[in-house]
Motif scaffolding. Sequence first.
Motif, short mmCIF file in Angstrom:
data_model
loop_
_atom_site.label_atom_id
_atom_site.label_comp_id
_atom_site.label_asym_id
_atom_site.label_seq_id
_atom_site.Cartn_x
_atom_site.Cartn_y
_atom_site.Cartn_z
N MET A 90 5.18 6.75 13.64
CA MET A 90 4.91 5.46 13.02
C MET A 90 3.71 5.52 12.07
O MET A 90 3.70 4.87 11.02
CB MET A 90 4.68 4.39 14.09
N LEU A 91 2.71 6.29 12.44
CA LEU A 91 1.56 6.45 11.54
C LEU A 91 1.97 7.17 10.26
O LEU A 91 1.48 6.85 9.17
CB LEU A 91 0.45 7.22 12.26
N ALA A 92 2.89 8.13 10.39
CA ALA A 92 3.40 8.84 9.21
C ALA A 92 4.18 7.88 8.30
O ALA A 92 4.04 7.92 7.06
CB ALA A 92 4.29 10.00 9.63
N MET A 93 4.99 6.99 8.89
CA MET A 93 5.73 6.00 8.10
C MET A 93 4.78 5.05 7.39
O MET A 93 4.96 4.72 6.20
CB MET A 93 6.68 5.21 9.01
N LEU A 94 3.74 4.61 8.10
CA LEU A 94 2.76 3.71 7.50
C LEU A 94 2.00 4.39 6.36
O LEU A 94 1.73 3.77 5.32
CB LEU A 94 1.76 3.23 8.56
N HIS A 95 1.67 5.65 6.57
CA HIS A 95 0.95 6.40 5.53
C HIS A 95 1.79 6.50 4.26
O HIS A 95 1.27 6.30 3.14
CB HIS A 95 0.62 7.80 6.07
N LEU A 96 3.08 6.77 4.42
CA LEU A 96 3.97 6.85 3.26
C LEU A 96 4.07 5.50 2.56
O LEU A 96 3.97 5.42 1.32
CB LEU A 96 5.36 7.32 3.70
N CYS A 97 4.28 4.44 3.34
CA CYS A 97 4.42 3.10 2.74
C CYS A 97 3.15 2.68 2.00
O CYS A 97 3.22 2.09 0.91
CB CYS A 97 4.75 2.07 3.83
N CYS A 98 1.99 3.00 2.57
CA CYS A 98 0.73 2.66 1.91
C CYS A 98 0.59 3.40 0.59
O CYS A 98 0.14 2.83 -0.42
CB CYS A 98 -0.45 2.98 2.83
N ASN A 99 0.97 4.66 0.58
CA ASN A 99 0.89 5.46 -0.65
C ASN A 99 1.82 4.91 -1.73
O ASN A 99 1.44 4.80 -2.91
CB ASN A 99 1.23 6.92 -0.36
N ILE A 100 3.06 4.57 -1.33
CA ILE A 100 4.03 4.03 -2.28
C ILE A 100 3.56 2.69 -2.83
O ILE A 100 3.62 2.43 -4.04
CB ILE A 100 5.42 3.88 -1.62
N GLN A 101 3.09 1.81 -1.94
CA GLN A 101 2.64 0.48 -2.36
C GLN A 101 1.40 0.57 -3.24
O GLN A 101 1.23 -0.23 -4.16
CB GLN A 101 2.37 -0.39 -1.12
N HIS A 102 0.55 1.55 -2.97
CA HIS A 102 -0.64 1.73 -3.81
C HIS A 102 -0.24 2.15 -5.23
O HIS A 102 -0.82 1.68 -6.22
CB HIS A 102 -1.55 2.81 -3.20
N THR A 103 0.78 2.98 -5.32
CA THR A 103 1.27 3.45 -6.62
C THR A 103 1.92 2.31 -7.41
O THR A 103 1.74 2.19 -8.63
CB THR A 103 2.29 4.58 -6.45
N ASN A 104 2.67 1.44 -6.68
CA ASN A 104 3.42 0.36 -7.35
C ASN A 104 2.63 -0.94 -7.49
O ASN A 104 3.13 -1.90 -8.06
CB ASN A 104 4.70 0.07 -6.57
N ARG A 105 1.43 -0.98 -6.93
CA ARG A 105 0.70 -2.25 -6.87
C ARG A 105 0.27 -2.72 -8.25
O ARG A 105 -0.25 -1.96 -9.06
CB ARG A 105 -0.53 -2.09 -5.96
N VAL A 106 0.50 -4.02 -8.47
CA VAL A 106 0.05 -4.67 -9.72
C VAL A 106 -1.20 -5.49 -9.45
O VAL A 106 -2.16 -5.47 -10.21
CB VAL A 106 1.17 -5.57 -10.29
N ASN A 107 -1.18 -6.20 -8.31
CA ASN A 107 -2.33 -7.02 -7.93
C ASN A 107 -3.48 -6.12 -7.46
O ASN A 107 -3.29 -5.27 -6.59
CB ASN A 107 -1.91 -7.98 -6.80
N THR A 108 -4.66 -6.31 -8.01
CA THR A 108 -5.80 -5.45 -7.67
C THR A 108 -6.60 -5.99 -6.49
O THR A 108 -7.55 -5.34 -6.05
CB THR A 108 -6.73 -5.30 -8.88
#
Length: 234
Positions: A90-108
């Motif tokens: 689960m920590l690995a899944m969260l790490h991946l999602c955080c990385n993806i969301q950080h890349t796609n994030r528009v709101n700072t």
Amino acid sequence: MDIEVGILEEDMEGSWTLLSWLASCVMVFGGTLPYLPQYQEIQRSSITEGFSTRVCLLLLIANILRIFFWMGKQFELTLLLQSVVMIITMLAMLHLCCNIQHTNRVNTKQRHFTDLDLRYFWSWNAFEDYLLFCFAFTVLCAFLTLLLLDSVLFVEGLGSLAMLFDAILGVPQLQQNFNNHSTRGMSVKMVLLWTAGDIFKTAYFVMNDSPFQFCVCGAVQILIDVAILLQVLY
């Protein structure tokens, strides 16, 4: 004749031991298998909308609680190891999602666990915030367990609470699919793996006389898996 019977009994005992060992290995690592195709899909598409991180929240809480339940009521070591492996997954899944969301994030605007803002609970920006939450929750559980370890009511309640979170882990995914009117990022194969895993897990609980909380949890999970499968199909 007696020698042949003895050899046959030894062969059957050896076969049963091997089968039992294989079943234990499947229990420890089998729960992570359905998340492998989802991890690969998120990594390939860079889209996290099809996966609810609330599933990670429920599984992290459930498995942390289960570890402390084991301290008060020593059940199979296999189930303890399963909890450790699932927490890592689960920590690995969260790490991946955080990385993806950080890349796609528009709101700072940054949101962190230390803000203590319930409106954004489990919607933090950094993976470190999720680790901090897990650490704080583990310390709290450790304190309460050491304080109340001699209480049978507390230990049984801890086990029931752990299995409750485990049993409803499919509900956030079920709700997200309903709200989005879509099951994008999910596949029939993935959900069938979930269902097969939960059926095997429930059978393992029953055959090994695991605490009743485990058996009830398995039955509820199978029903939720079937509901998610119907969403994906229709």
